[in-house]
Write a protein that holds these residues in place. Structure first.
Motif, PDB file in Angstrom:
ATOM      1  N   GLN A   4       0.876  -1.167   0.000  1.00  0.00           N
ATOM      2  CA  GLN A   4       0.000   0.000   0.000  1.00  0.00           C
ATOM      3  C   GLN A   4       0.919   1.223   0.000  1.00  0.00           C
ATOM      4  O   GLN A   4       1.786   1.343   0.865  1.00  0.00           O
ATOM      5  CB  GLN A   4      -0.897   0.014   1.235  1.00  0.00           C
ATOM      6  N   ILE A   5       0.741   2.090  -0.982  1.00  0.00           N
ATOM      7  CA  ILE A   5       1.575   3.284  -1.130  1.00  0.00           C
ATOM      8  C   ILE A   5       0.716   4.504  -0.838  1.00  0.00           C
ATOM      9  O   ILE A   5      -0.291   4.723  -1.507  1.00  0.00           O
ATOM     10  CB  ILE A   5       2.159   3.384  -2.551  1.00  0.00           C
ATOM     11  N   VAL A   6       1.121   5.271   0.162  1.00  0.00           N
ATOM     12  CA  VAL A   6       0.364   6.448   0.575  1.00  0.00           C
ATOM     13  C   VAL A   6       1.136   7.697   0.144  1.00  0.00           C
ATOM     14  O   VAL A   6       2.248   7.931   0.593  1.00  0.00           O
ATOM     15  CB  VAL A   6       0.143   6.465   2.104  1.00  0.00           C
ATOM     16  N   MET A   7       0.528   8.470  -0.750  1.00  0.00           N
ATOM     17  CA  MET A   7       1.127   9.728  -1.215  1.00  0.00           C
ATOM     18  C   MET A   7       0.585  10.873  -0.362  1.00  0.00           C
ATOM     19  O   MET A   7      -0.608  10.922  -0.080  1.00  0.00           O
ATOM     20  CB  MET A   7       0.757   9.985  -2.681  1.00  0.00           C
ATOM     21  N   ASP A   8       1.475  11.766   0.060  1.00  0.00           N
ATOM     22  CA  ASP A   8       1.042  12.967   0.780  1.00  0.00           C
ATOM     23  C   ASP A   8       2.073  14.072   0.576  1.00  0.00           C
ATOM     24  O   ASP A   8       2.987  13.921  -0.243  1.00  0.00           O
ATOM     25  CB  ASP A   8       0.770  12.682   2.265  1.00  0.00           C
ATOM     26  N   GLY A  11       5.804  13.134   0.514  1.00  0.00           N
ATOM     27  CA  GLY A  11       6.286  12.165  -0.465  1.00  0.00           C
ATOM     28  C   GLY A  11       5.407  10.931  -0.447  1.00  0.00           C
ATOM     29  O   GLY A  11       4.197  11.040  -0.556  1.00  0.00           O
ATOM     30  N   ASP A  12       6.026   9.750  -0.272  1.00  0.00           N
ATOM     31  CA  ASP A  12       5.224   8.535  -0.193  1.00  0.00           C
ATOM     32  C   ASP A  12       5.734   7.639   0.929  1.00  0.00           C
ATOM     33  O   ASP A  12       6.896   7.666   1.283  1.00  0.00           O
ATOM     34  CB  ASP A  12       5.206   7.785  -1.531  1.00  0.00           C
ATOM     35  N   THR A  13       4.807   6.874   1.469  1.00  0.00           N
ATOM     36  CA  THR A  13       5.108   5.894   2.500  1.00  0.00           C
ATOM     37  C   THR A  13       4.596   4.554   2.007  1.00  0.00           C
ATOM     38  O   THR A  13       3.471   4.461   1.514  1.00  0.00           O
ATOM     39  CB  THR A  13       4.404   6.248   3.828  1.00  0.00           C
ATOM     40  N   ARG A  14       5.431   3.528   2.123  1.00  0.00           N
ATOM     41  CA  ARG A  14       5.056   2.201   1.645  1.00  0.00           C
ATOM     42  C   ARG A  14       4.823   1.263   2.825  1.00  0.00           C
ATOM     43  O   ARG A  14       5.628   1.216   3.747  1.00  0.00           O
ATOM     44  CB  ARG A  14       6.143   1.640   0.736  1.00  0.00           C
ATOM     45  N   GLU A  63      -0.673  -4.047  -5.490  1.00  0.00           N
ATOM     46  CA  GLU A  63      -0.276  -2.678  -5.148  1.00  0.00           C
ATOM     47  C   GLU A  63      -1.521  -1.796  -5.117  1.00  0.00           C
ATOM     48  O   GLU A  63      -2.308  -1.810  -6.054  1.00  0.00           O
ATOM     49  CB  GLU A  63       0.709  -2.159  -6.195  1.00  0.00           C
ATOM     50  N   LEU A  65      -2.491   2.253  -4.440  1.00  0.00           N
ATOM     51  CA  LEU A  65      -1.972   3.604  -4.302  1.00  0.00           C
ATOM     52  C   LEU A  65      -3.056   4.494  -3.710  1.00  0.00           C
ATOM     53  O   LEU A  65      -4.196   4.475  -4.169  1.00  0.00           O
ATOM     54  CB  LEU A  65      -1.562   4.153  -5.675  1.00  0.00           C
ATOM     55  N   TYR A  67      -3.944   8.449  -2.832  1.00  0.00           N
ATOM     56  CA  TYR A  67      -3.535   9.828  -3.023  1.00  0.00           C
ATOM     57  C   TYR A  67      -4.600  10.749  -2.437  1.00  0.00           C
ATOM     58  O   TYR A  67      -5.782  10.447  -2.439  1.00  0.00           O
ATOM     59  CB  TYR A  67      -3.237  10.150  -4.500  1.00  0.00           C
TER      60      TYR A  67
END
Length: 73
Positions: A4-8, A11-14, A63, A65, A67
């Motif tokens: 799970q990729i969290v954009m903020d 940047g991003d946290t995986r 995956e 994502l 955002y």
């Protein structure tokens, strides 16, 4: 391993998890609900590789994502 990729704004946290581990799967589902509840949009890649918005947790997605909601100005 699924990711799970969290954009903020930082940047991003995986967040990686094993979909065969019940505890990890529960934590991933809770993260999904928390993020979408906070206004993040979730997207997974479909079979052709294109992103598709999803509103439900998919434990089989390799995956996901997340955002944040975009604010115009």
């Amino acid at each position: 391993m699924a990711t799970q990729i969290v954009m903020d704004h930082t940047g991003d946290t995986r967040h990686e998890f094993d979909a065969n581990d019940a505890r990890a799967l529960l934590e991933a589902e809770r993260r999904f609900e928390q993020l979408t509840g906070a206004g993040f949009t979730a997207a997974i890649r479909n079979s052709s590789g294109d992103p598709t918005v999803t509103r439900r947790f998919d434990p089989k997605a390799e995956e996901t994502l997340f955002y944040p909601r975009l604010v115009g100005g």
